[in-house]
Design an enzyme around this catalytic site. Structure first.
Site, PDB file in Angstrom:
ATOM      1  N   ASP A   1      -6.978  -1.536  10.472  1.00 43.67           N
ATOM      2  CA  ASP A   1      -8.102  -0.018  10.225  1.00 43.67           C
ATOM      3  C   ASP A   1      -9.019  -0.192  11.279  1.00 43.67           C
ATOM      4  OD1 ASP A   1      -9.053   2.077   9.042  1.00 43.67           O
ATOM      5  OD2 ASP A   1      -9.881   1.410   7.324  1.00 43.67           O
TER       6      ASP A   1
ATOM      7  N   ASP B   1      -8.983  -1.396   2.763  1.00 43.45           N
ATOM      8  CA  ASP B   1      -9.986  -1.564   1.811  1.00 43.45           C
ATOM      9  C   ASP B   1      -9.913  -0.366   0.782  1.00 43.45           C
ATOM     10  OD1 ASP B   1     -10.469   0.843   3.135  1.00 43.45           O
ATOM     11  OD2 ASP B   1     -12.459   0.285   4.116  1.00 43.45           O
TER      12      ASP B   1
ATOM     13  N   ASP C   1      -4.697   2.119   0.194  1.00 42.55           N
ATOM     14  CA  ASP C   1      -4.162   0.768   1.045  1.00 42.55           C
ATOM     15  C   ASP C   1      -3.241  -0.046   0.244  1.00 42.55           C
ATOM     16  OD1 ASP C   1      -5.308   1.917   3.403  1.00 42.55           O
ATOM     17  OD2 ASP C   1      -7.185   1.044   3.002  1.00 42.55           O
TER      18      ASP C   1
END
Length: 1067
Positions: free
Chosen positions: A386, A737, A741
């Site tokens: 990410d 996070d 996800d």
């Protein structure tokens, strides 16, 4: 299912408890794309009256409660039985059962006979407990999902408002009121805004970094989850405002319900780690090898179990006799073979090594939740990361300040340092050293007063923002700008306060009203009572929108002039340059003429107060503005990430950035941190999520060399990318996070959650948690994983080579027909105890200096190459010869290379007698003299043939001691796969020397403590006998040094040959 995050998973098969209601699959009504009246008609509800109680009961009976349905968990007994699917475990179980039966059959009444099966059973029990415990923890992510659900809601039914109704009792069609701080209880369509604005914190579900503005206006039908501005989703939180909503999906049909489904599906798809696969393959090969050796032993010794006579005339065998005693003896040899072949201590040593590895990683801020992931990290080939918070700081910071110049055709630009919320982090370049001009003062005032954020210092001395990140960054800018010359506050604020300057401005110009931000005008305004007593309007917002409502501009000296097109175009040109540089821009403006608010003091009775209650009047209030300047903000890259990306490239690891952010910002960050080169053409390497999903050859796109970027990515895009990479044989590490996800984290080979910003759901679904949310921590963990794997390979080779030696010893014993020199309990002791410390110490070998300069190993690389296997077959053969040889030496020779062995007074026999000891009872005049062992005297007056059974205790002790000594010397050989002990001496790993001392100490313990010696069937050794042990064991080092030299020479020849062959091609 409200959004597209869970599409493609609703039709997967799942097992639910019989008592649970399974939501019926049906066509989804796109409430987000329909007008409010259509939604009311479809769900048969009136937003003012709500559902009647009778209808609520009907819908609950049909569709069940608003809750996440747990898949049926495997029973405790099925989990236990599952632990015995391992090939090595099955062999051990069989060996234990046979050993137990034989111990019971012997009927000696001694506990010694049961030591072996009890130890094996203990190993199996511990293994099962650990396995069941790990599997019980596997689905914690599903339980964590339940914790983020709302517990109660305010509902309108039968025209009445019901407070604190349990959320599980909600049904589709219920009308629900939510306000600031509430958790959303179900997926709902916004019907009516009670406040002027509504913001919802849904980043945990969608990946968005800021609270999202919501509206009651319909959007397009194919909008993704982030585009459904008129929908609020279960598990998210209202950050600002209040509204009335209509429940459209509940329970398993919600977005969070789809995540629940996906986590379960991903958990079912979890694969074994590369090491586990290799050990399973090794177990299967071992099973075949044991089978072959057992057959050979039986073929060689069938004459001992079966006897017959021949007839005189036909020479046909007759009078067959089967010896149950001999059969039982060779059963015991078969059990000993199984025990010898299986490295029982291997699981314990691997677990210990991995646990020590996790401690090292924890010191580097990588918290490992699942031990096997330590090893998997070592062969990671792709890191899917990410952007926000991992590659960047996740702390907005002002990077550039643009103020007006002395004339209308000039702008001033200031570079602002700093990447955190600390007011002391960095400075403003080219800042005026004398007086701060009026234009900069106005920018500072607006940034401080038109701002709802604050900053505090945490217990760990970190600066934390409370409120919107962009506003917190503006507060930091104000502190860096300082106060006007000669400003005094009469002691109202202390210079030691963290936000001293912002507090000064708020005292100097006190706020009396707020014009809240909305998505249409894209600005926020505050009306203040200035120090001069006049009312002023201070505004900040999107630069283009402010310019549309601006007619004047303020120059450097504070004078106000008309804003002509040339000046406007100059500002827009600068704005474009800042935006393409991945900066998020905010403009500042003000207005001094407020006739409606000249006498306003905040009272609700004032006529102007009505204007503040009507958001549609805000644009007219915020008109005829004076533009003063703008700032460029960004979420800056972490300083150490550039080097970490470079290390990944050197280590042969590809970095793929997957973010929900916009494409331009993500591309600029990727160029800055080195994922892409400064001038690299990335037109084919940077796609938004939707573009990727519609590619004809998605795998081909993922196979491109170098870095890749996916912007505006949804959860399903992340899962698809991980799935395709794994299908292509990549070992994938995935960061995340949010709740959204969790399925991708579960699906990846290594799921990595953020420790600071990560949700509990993401952490529970992950294999590893980053305590500092830092990408460079992942790279450090990969290096540690590689080092751990190399060390594990060293001790696995060591233990397997030791077991080959034990098998050779048992096989030679059976093939030569001599009494067994090693029994199963001896082999268990060596495998579990004396081999354990050196094997564990090999896990402390120092890492190679170039460990992150080599490409990642392939997950299907073999643990042991053909050459290494040959080497250890040679070593194993020597171990067999040495352990059997010392047994024979004691029986047949009084001296060996000058070492006198006759001191104990034992009787010597010929090799022929030893090999045919079973026929002892037929020998004439065979007598044996008594001999001593420690304080014991062994006498055989009653039965001389017992010399080969009870009397072999000294020879067995010598065989066991030689085996232990060889194992210790062999651990030195395992320090390096090919390096000589001259170049890598033992003291490079002092833990190994300590472990050898401990192992020898443990061996001496069972030799010289009478109770233990009796249990193991051994006796103390004299000094000369110890010399014999060392003389027979030491050559194992010389043999392996010769083999290593041959390996190095062969490898060098092949390398030089390749260079010679490749030279003409290059020329």
């Amino acid at each position: 299912m409200g959004g597209k995050g869970g599409q493609g998973y609703s039709d997967r098969e799942m097992k639910f408890p019989k008592t649970a209601k399974i939501p019926k699959s049906r066509d989804i009504f796109p409430a987000w794309a329909r007008e409010i009246t259509e939604c009311e008609h479809h769900f048969q509800v009136d937003k003012k009256f709500g559902l009647p109680s009778t209808e609520v009961k009907k819908r609950q009976d049909i569709h069940g409660f608003n809750e996440l349905v747990e898949p049926e968990a495997p029973s405790f007994w099925s989990l236990i039985l599952g632990q015995f699917n391992d090939t090595l475990v099955r062999i051990l179980l069989g060996a234990a059962l046979i050993s137990f039966v034989l111990a019971f059959y012997d009927g000696e009444g001694s506990i010694t006979a049961f030591v072996e099966p009890l130890v094996i059973f203990l190993i199996l029990i511990v293994n099962s407990i650990v396995g069941v415990w790990q599997e019980r923890n596997a689905e914690k992510a599903l339980e964590a999902l339940k914790e983020i659900q709302s517990e109660s809601a305010t509902v309108i039914r039968d025209g009445k408002k019901i407070h604190n109704l349990p959320s599980r009792e909600l049904v589709v069609g219920d009308v629900v009121e939510v306000k600031v701080g509430d958790k959303i209880p179900a997926d709902m369509r916004v019907l009516e805004l009670v406040s002027s604005t509504l913001r919802v914190e849904q980043g945990s579900l969608t990946g968005e970094s800021e609270a999202v503005n919501k509206t009651n206006k319909a959007v397009i039908e194919d909008a993704d989850i982030t585009g459904k501005k008129c929908m609020v989703f279960a598990g998210t939180t209202v950050a600002n405002g209040s509204c009335v909503c209509l429940v459209t999906q509940k329970g398993m049909d919600t977005e969070i319900g789809q995540v629940h489904d996906q986590i379960h599906v991903a958990a079912q798809c979890e694969e074994e780690t590369p090491l586990k696969k290799k050990l399973n393959e090794f177990g299967e090969s071992l099973t075949r090898m044991i089978g072959v050796i057992c057959v050979l032993v039986w073929v060689i010794n069938v004459k001992h179990c079966l006897s017959w006579e021949y007839t005189d005339d036909t020479y046909w065998p007759k009078n067959f006799k089967f010896s149950l005693e001999k059969s039982t003896y060779y059963f015991q040899i078969a059990v000993a073979l199984a025990v010898a072949a299986i490295p029982e201590g291997l699981p314990t040593v691997i677990t210990t090594c991995l646990a020590l590895g996790t401690r090292k990683m924890a010191k580097k801020n990588a918290l490992v939740r699942k031990l096997p992931s330590v090893e998997t990290l070592g062969c990671t080939t792709v890191i899917c990361s990410d952007k926000t918070g991992t590659l960047t700081t996740n702390q907005m910071a002002v990077a550039k300040l643009v103020a007006m110049g002395a004339t209308v055709d000039r702008l001033r630009s200031f570079k602002v340092e700093g990447t955190t919320y600390s007011p002391y982090d960095g400075k403003i370049h080219d800042w005026p050293t004398d007086l701060v001009d009026a234009n900069l003062q106005m920018i500072s005032k607006i940034a401080a007063v038109c701002n709802d954020a604050s900053i505090a210092q945490s217990a760990h001395h970190k600066f934390v923002a409370h409120g919107m990140p962009t506003e917190a960054a503006l507060k930091v800018l104000v502190e860096k700008m300082g106060l006007p010359e000669g400003s005094q506050d009469g002691g109202l604020t202390s210079s030691s306060d963290l936000l001293y300057c912002s507090q000064w401005w708020n005292k100097h110009d006190s706020r009396i009203a707020t014009l809240e931000f909305d998505r249409d005008r894209k600005s926020m305004g505050v009306i203040v009572n200035s120090h001069s007593g006049k009312k002023s309007l201070l505004v900040k917002g999107a630069v283009e929108n402010l310019l549309d409502r601006t007619t004047k501009m303020q120059l450097l000296d504070g004078s106000v002039v008309p804003l002509y097109d040339d000046s406007r175009n100059l500002i827009l040109k600068t704005l474009h340059e800042m935006s393409t540089g991945a900066l998020r821009c905010l403009g500042f403006a003000y207005k001094d003429e407020l006739p409606e608010f000249e006498t306003y003091d905040g009272s609700e009775d004032h006529p102007a107060h009505e204007l503040l209650l009507t958001p549609s009047s805000y644009p007219s209030i915020e008109s005829d503005l004076v533009f003063v300047g703008m700032v460029g903000l960004r979420d800056p890259p972490r300083e150490e990430v550039y080097q970490a990306i470079s290390d990944c490239r050197a280590a042969g690891i590809r970095v793929i950035v997957i973010t929900g952010d916009n494409k331009n910002t993500a591309e600029a960050i990727c160029r800055e941190i080195g994922v892409f080169g400064p001038e690299e053409d990335i037109s084919k390497k940077s796609l938004i999520g939707k573009e990727f999903i519609h590619l004809n050859d998605m795998k081909g796109h993922l196979r491109q060399s170098g870095g890749l970027l996916f912007s505006r990515a949804e959860p399903r895009h992340k899962q698809e990318i991980v799935r395709l990479l794994k299908e292509d044989g990549e070992v994938v590490a995935m960061t995340g996070d949010g709740v959204n996800d969790a399925p991708a984290l579960k699906m990846a080979d290594i799921g990595i959650a953020m420790g600071i910003t990560g949700t509990e759901v993401a952490k529970e679904a992950s294999d590893m948690v980053l305590a500092d949310d830092n990408f460079s921590t992942i790279v450090a963990a990969v290096g540690e994983g590689r080092s751990i794997y190399n060390n594990m390979k060293a001790f696995i080779r060591y233990m397997i080579s030791s077991n080959i030696g034990e098998v050779a010893s048992i096989f030679l014993t059976a093939a030569l027909g001599i009494p067994e020199g090693l029994i199963a309990v001896h082999l268990l002791w060596v495998n579990l105890v004396t081999d354990g410390p050196p094997a564990t110490a090999l896990g402390f070998n120092p890492p190679d200096k170039d460990i992150m300069k080599k490409p990642p190993r392939r997950s299907n690389d073999s643990l042991i190459s053909a050459w290494i296997l040959f080497r250890y077959l040679v070593i194993g053969l020597y171990v067999g010869i040495a352990t059997v040889g010392v047994f024979i030496i004691w029986y047949t020779s009084g001296t060996f290379i000058g070492i006198d062995l006759s001191g104990d007074g034992h009787t010597l026999v010929s090799y022929s007698q030893l090999a045919n000891w079973g026929q002892c009872s037929s020998w004439d005049n065979f007598t044996v003299l008594p001999f001593t062992a420690g304080t014991q005297v062994f006498s055989f007056d009653n039965n001389p043939c017992d010399y080969f059974q009870t009397g072999k205790v000294k020879a067995m002790t010598l065989s066991l001691s030689v085996l232990v000594a060889i194992e210790m010397f062999n651990s030195l050989n395992a320090l390096s796969e090919d390096g000589s002990l001259l170049t890598m001496p033992p003291w490079v790993n002092p833990w190994l020397l300590l472990a050898m001392f401990v192992s020898f100490g443990l061996h001496c313990l069972i030799l010289y403590v009478p109770f233990l010696a009796s249990a193991f069937g051994i006796v103390p050794l004299s000094f000369n006998e110890w010399l014999l042990v060392l003389a027979v064991a030491f050559p194992v080092i010389l043999i392996d040094e010769i083999l290593k030299f041959a390996g190095r020479y062969t490898s060098a020849s092949h390398t030089s040959g390749r260079r010679i062959n490749s030279k003409p091609k290059s020329e």
